[in-house]
Motif scaffolding. Structure first.
Motif, PDB file in Angstrom:
ATOM      1  N   ALA A 156       1.968  -0.225  -5.592  1.00  0.00           N
ATOM      2  CA  ALA A 156       2.564  -1.127  -4.705  1.00  0.00           C
ATOM      3  C   ALA A 156       4.010  -1.260  -4.344  1.00  0.00           C
ATOM      4  CB  ALA A 156       1.932  -2.729  -5.469  1.00  0.00           C
ATOM      5  N   VAL A 157       4.725  -0.981  -5.552  1.00  0.00           N
ATOM      6  CA  VAL A 157       6.132  -1.010  -5.366  1.00  0.00           C
ATOM      7  C   VAL A 157       6.632   0.149  -4.519  1.00  0.00           C
ATOM      8  CG1 VAL A 157       8.323  -0.698  -6.461  1.00  0.00           C
ATOM      9  CG2 VAL A 157       6.701  -2.365  -7.518  1.00  0.00           C
ATOM     10  N   SER A 158       6.015   1.400  -4.869  1.00  0.00           N
ATOM     11  CA  SER A 158       6.389   2.603  -4.092  1.00  0.00           C
ATOM     12  C   SER A 158       6.045   2.442  -2.770  1.00  0.00           C
ATOM     13  CB  SER A 158       5.877   3.768  -4.717  1.00  0.00           C
ATOM     14  OG  SER A 158       6.110   4.928  -3.941  1.00  0.00           O
ATOM     15  N   ALA A 159       4.862   1.753  -2.255  1.00  0.00           N
ATOM     16  CA  ALA A 159       4.481   1.790  -0.966  1.00  0.00           C
ATOM     17  C   ALA A 159       5.480   0.964   0.089  1.00  0.00           C
ATOM     18  CB  ALA A 159       3.020   1.067  -0.838  1.00  0.00           C
ATOM     19  N   CYS A 160       6.032  -0.035  -0.414  1.00  0.00           N
ATOM     20  CA  CYS A 160       6.885  -1.109   0.313  1.00  0.00           C
ATOM     21  C   CYS A 160       8.455  -1.042  -0.235  1.00  0.00           C
ATOM     22  CB  CYS A 160       6.520  -2.375   0.269  1.00  0.00           C
ATOM     23  SG  CYS A 160       6.386  -3.198  -1.393  1.00  0.00           S
ATOM     24  N   VAL A 185      -4.532  -8.925  -9.163  1.00  0.00           N
ATOM     25  CA  VAL A 185      -3.576  -9.962  -8.577  1.00  0.00           C
ATOM     26  C   VAL A 185      -2.127  -9.438  -8.723  1.00  0.00           C
ATOM     27  CG1 VAL A 185      -2.792 -12.246  -8.863  1.00  0.00           C
ATOM     28  CG2 VAL A 185      -5.015 -11.810  -9.447  1.00  0.00           C
ATOM     29  N   LEU A 186      -1.707  -9.496  -7.277  1.00  0.00           N
ATOM     30  CA  LEU A 186      -0.305  -9.102  -7.053  1.00  0.00           C
ATOM     31  C   LEU A 186       0.598 -10.117  -6.773  1.00  0.00           C
ATOM     32  CD1 LEU A 186      -0.336  -6.127  -4.715  1.00  0.00           C
ATOM     33  CD2 LEU A 186      -0.135  -6.045  -7.030  1.00  0.00           C
ATOM     34  N   LEU A 187       1.546 -10.459  -8.075  1.00  0.00           N
ATOM     35  CA  LEU A 187       2.419 -11.430  -7.683  1.00  0.00           C
ATOM     36  C   LEU A 187       3.823 -10.947  -6.865  1.00  0.00           C
ATOM     37  CD1 LEU A 187       2.317 -13.000 -11.271  1.00  0.00           C
ATOM     38  CD2 LEU A 187       0.942 -13.413  -9.282  1.00  0.00           C
ATOM     39  N   TRP A 191       6.102  -6.285   3.298  1.00  0.00           N
ATOM     40  CA  TRP A 191       5.779  -5.911   1.948  1.00  0.00           C
ATOM     41  C   TRP A 191       4.135  -6.103   1.847  1.00  0.00           C
ATOM     42  CZ3 TRP A 191       9.690  -7.928  -2.003  1.00  0.00           C
ATOM     43  CH2 TRP A 191      10.890  -7.309  -1.937  1.00  0.00           C
ATOM     44  N   LEU A 192       3.737  -7.302   2.200  1.00  0.00           N
ATOM     45  CA  LEU A 192       2.338  -7.780   1.763  1.00  0.00           C
ATOM     46  C   LEU A 192       1.062  -6.750   2.132  1.00  0.00           C
ATOM     47  CD1 LEU A 192       1.383 -10.229   0.335  1.00  0.00           C
ATOM     48  CD2 LEU A 192       0.781 -11.193   2.460  1.00  0.00           C
ATOM     49  N   THR A 193       1.264  -6.217   3.500  1.00  0.00           N
ATOM     50  CA  THR A 193       0.063  -5.318   3.939  1.00  0.00           C
ATOM     51  C   THR A 193       0.184  -3.917   3.033  1.00  0.00           C
ATOM     52  OG1 THR A 193       0.141  -6.461   5.893  1.00  0.00           O
ATOM     53  CG2 THR A 193      -0.834  -4.074   5.805  1.00  0.00           C
ATOM     54  N   ALA A 194       1.354  -3.319   2.978  1.00  0.00           N
ATOM     55  CA  ALA A 194       1.782  -1.970   2.383  1.00  0.00           C
ATOM     56  C   ALA A 194       1.236  -2.012   0.959  1.00  0.00           C
ATOM     57  CB  ALA A 194       2.914  -1.403   2.386  1.00  0.00           C
ATOM     58  N   ALA A 195       1.692  -3.365   0.119  1.00  0.00           N
ATOM     59  CA  ALA A 195       1.501  -3.417  -1.220  1.00  0.00           C
ATOM     60  C   ALA A 195       0.294  -3.644  -1.587  1.00  0.00           C
ATOM     61  CB  ALA A 195       2.638  -4.588  -1.673  1.00  0.00           C
ATOM     62  N   ALA A 248      -2.253  -0.909  -3.487  1.00  0.00           N
ATOM     63  CA  ALA A 248      -2.878  -1.334  -5.029  1.00  0.00           C
ATOM     64  C   ALA A 248      -4.261  -1.220  -4.959  1.00  0.00           C
ATOM     65  CB  ALA A 248      -2.467  -2.848  -5.224  1.00  0.00           C
ATOM     66  N   GLU A 249      -4.974  -1.649  -3.787  1.00  0.00           N
ATOM     67  CA  GLU A 249      -6.423  -1.275  -3.882  1.00  0.00           C
ATOM     68  C   GLU A 249      -6.754   0.260  -3.798  1.00  0.00           C
ATOM     69  OE1 GLU A 249     -10.341  -2.696  -1.163  1.00  0.00           O
ATOM     70  OE2 GLU A 249      -8.331  -3.670  -0.672  1.00  0.00           O
ATOM     71  N   VAL A 250      -5.959   0.954  -3.248  1.00  0.00           N
ATOM     72  CA  VAL A 250      -6.065   2.673  -3.468  1.00  0.00           C
ATOM     73  C   VAL A 250      -6.127   2.929  -4.953  1.00  0.00           C
ATOM     74  CG1 VAL A 250      -5.531   4.945  -3.050  1.00  0.00           C
ATOM     75  CG2 VAL A 250      -5.709   3.211  -1.008  1.00  0.00           C
TER      76      VAL A 250
END
Length: 537
Positions: free
Chosen positions: A439-443, A464-466, A474-478, A482-484
């Motif tokens: 998630a961090v890398s994606a955004c 759950v992503l905080l 960020w939201l969409t990319a993270a 994360a789902e992948v």
């Protein structure tokens, strides 16, 4: 005297500790002055009845009093037990509950605290534990401790960081502490001519053992800041190396990220990092891109890539377990979970194995639980913490079953994350650190702004992503990344304010605690989340 107290026999008048002052200056205490303070505290503690087998709880901020009380407790024959002071703007009620738990577990003979922390005295009064302020303990006398104690018992009671459960008191014998300090000295080739600089909390194992006890035992100069000093002025910390000649340090990975993001490149003009020999990086999962970025940040001023030394350790092994050797450079391995940074080879006689769910040693490259043996392994938990239910980490027959997932390649350890912070998906263990890294890398979010929690909601796994003050994109990319990474496990985003992510004293997320808060409905978005309505626990 021997071990970590040996320096008291011949303390150096020229070398010592420089403590950061609020006005930007440094207050120098020579080792001769500190040795005098140690002996005064040892005498004062003995006058209160402290002796062999006792525990002295120390609730002090970074400063000379902490050093005097730490070594003074050991000199008096007791075990020193540093306790994190209450955070300036933290949850008073939660910290009070934490201190109550510490007092119940350690049953100290007494508590010594910073006179500026009256809350400590209030809690101790309610618990029936004698409390002294650090200044008042020395009032009314000029005593000196004249003889070394004859105690071979505990040197420290270290409280674990509590990343996956409530904190537990770890009993560290004097031989285990001596073995750890000697191992660090050998690993880093420490001499009295090798100054250290640190901003780490002195009540936690990395800051306490690695960046205070080891330099003091070596007799080398030490530049000591508090975590708050570092957060506000990371450039001041870099000046210890670039202008004052410090060569050794240690920090969690988020410290590197904080420096990169907060220190302008132009502010390094005139600094020389060519003598900076070791930047130990540990305490949490290390992203290889962060190491590369920090190396590029400091390279124009002389820092070599080989100075970055990923390492692995935990309080149950006193501190250090593995570390990348000097001058060799860190490496990575690519596995199913992605690229993983190597944390080096065993230190100080440690033996590291990786086992499966049945306790059988697995082959190189196979993921399992990390198990540690060796002379630095602690003697066990305090009796109040010995039931083994508080954490996935266990001490069994002289072995630390760490509760950490990892694998070995040619003797080098690669650490993936906490087994207690994951769920099984189609037979494979999914770790929170893997999902978080994706998630961090994606955004491109800074370290600490996105935290992943994993667990079961009913019979189904959930992520759950905080997100702390997320940028609009960020939201969409993270969530997608994360789902992948979670192989299709549902992902819920929760936007939280700064300070809402509970962390241990070493900065690691307290994922289990926050997962319980999520299930109880105490973790809810502070603002609307455009990705759709959250699932109901």
């Amino acid at each position: 005297m021997t071990g970590p107290l040996a320096w008291l026999d011949r303390p150096d008048e020229r070398r010592g500790i420089r403590f950061a002052e609020p006005d930007g200056s440094w207050r120098f205490w020579s080792y001769a002055e500190l040795a005098d303070l140690v002996r005064r505290y040892a005498a004062a503690l003995r006058d209160t009845g402290v002796g062999a087998g006792d525990v002295v709880s120390i609730v002090e901020t970074t400063g000379p009093r902490f050093v005097g009380l730490l070594f003074g407790s050991m000199l008096a024959g007791a075990a020193a037990s540093p306790v994190a002071p209450p955070p300036p703007f933290g949850d008073r009620e939660r910290w009070t509950e934490h201190l109550h738990g510490v007092l119940r577990a350690s049953t100290p003979r007494l508590v010594v605290h910073d006179p500026a922390l009256p809350l400590v005295a209030e809690v101790c009064a309610g618990a029936g534990v004698p409390a002294y302020d650090g200044e008042g303990l020395l009032a009314g006398g000029d005593n000196r401790w004249a003889a070394a104690p004859t105690s071979d018992g505990l040197a420290l009671v270290q409280f674990t960081s509590g990343s996956s459960g409530r904190v537990r008191g770890v009993r560290v014998p004097r031989p285990a502490l001596a073995a750890t300090v000697a191992g660090i000295q050998g690993w880093l080739r420490m001499t009295p001519d090798d100054p250290t600089a640190s901003w780490l909390p002195v009540h936690h194992d990395m800051g306490l053992v690695g960046c205070l006890l080891a330099p003091v035992a070596t007799g080398s100069d030490l530049w000591l800041m508090s975590p708050g000093d570092f957060v506000r002025r990371p450039l001041r910390y870099l000046e210890c190396f670039g202008r004052h000649g410090a060569r050794l340090t240690a920090m969690p990975a988020f410290g590197l990220d904080h420096i990169i993001r907060r220190v302008p490149r132009r502010a390094l003009t005139g600094m020389d990092f060519s003598a900076w020999r070791a930047v130990i990086v540990g305490a949490e999962r290390i992203q290889p891109t962060l190491l590369t970025e920090f190396a590029r940040f400091a390279a124009p001023h002389g820092l070599r890539r080989e100075a970055l030394l990923p390492a692995y350790g935990l309080a149950e092994a006193t501190l250090s377990v593995t570390g990348v050797p000097l001058d060799t450079g860190w490496r990575t391995a690519t596995v199913e979970q992605g690229e993983v940074v190597g944390c080096g080879r065993p230190l100080a006689g440690a033996q590291v194995t990786v086992v499966d769910d049945d306790g059988r040693i697995v082959e190189d490259g196979t993921v399992g639980e990390i198990v540690v043996r060796g002379p630095s392994v602690a003697a066990g938990y305090l009796p109040a913490n010995s039931d083994g239910t508080a954490s996935v980490t266990r001490l069994i027959d002289g072995e630390v079953h760490t509760g950490d997932a990892g694998f070995l390649v040619d003797g080098e350890l690669f650490v993936l994350g906490r087994l207690g912070d994951g769920v099984k998906v189609r037979g494979r263990m999914l770790l929170a650190e893997d999902v978080e890294a994706a998630a961090v890398s994606a955004c491109g979010a800074p370290v600490g702004r996105i935290t992943a929690l994993l667990g079961q909601v009913g019979d189904a796994p959930r992520v759950v992503l905080l997100l702390v003050r997320p940028e609009p994109d960020w939201l969409t990319a993270a969530c997608a990344a994360a789902e992948v990474a979670a192989e299709g496990v549902p992902v819920e985003a929760v936007v939280v304010p700064a300070g809402a992510v509970a962390r241990t004293s070493s900065g690691k997320p307290r994922r289990r605690l926050m997962w319980q808060d999520y299930l109880a409905g105490r973790l809810r978005s502070a603002e609307p989340v455009p990705a759709g309505p959250p699932a109901t626990p």
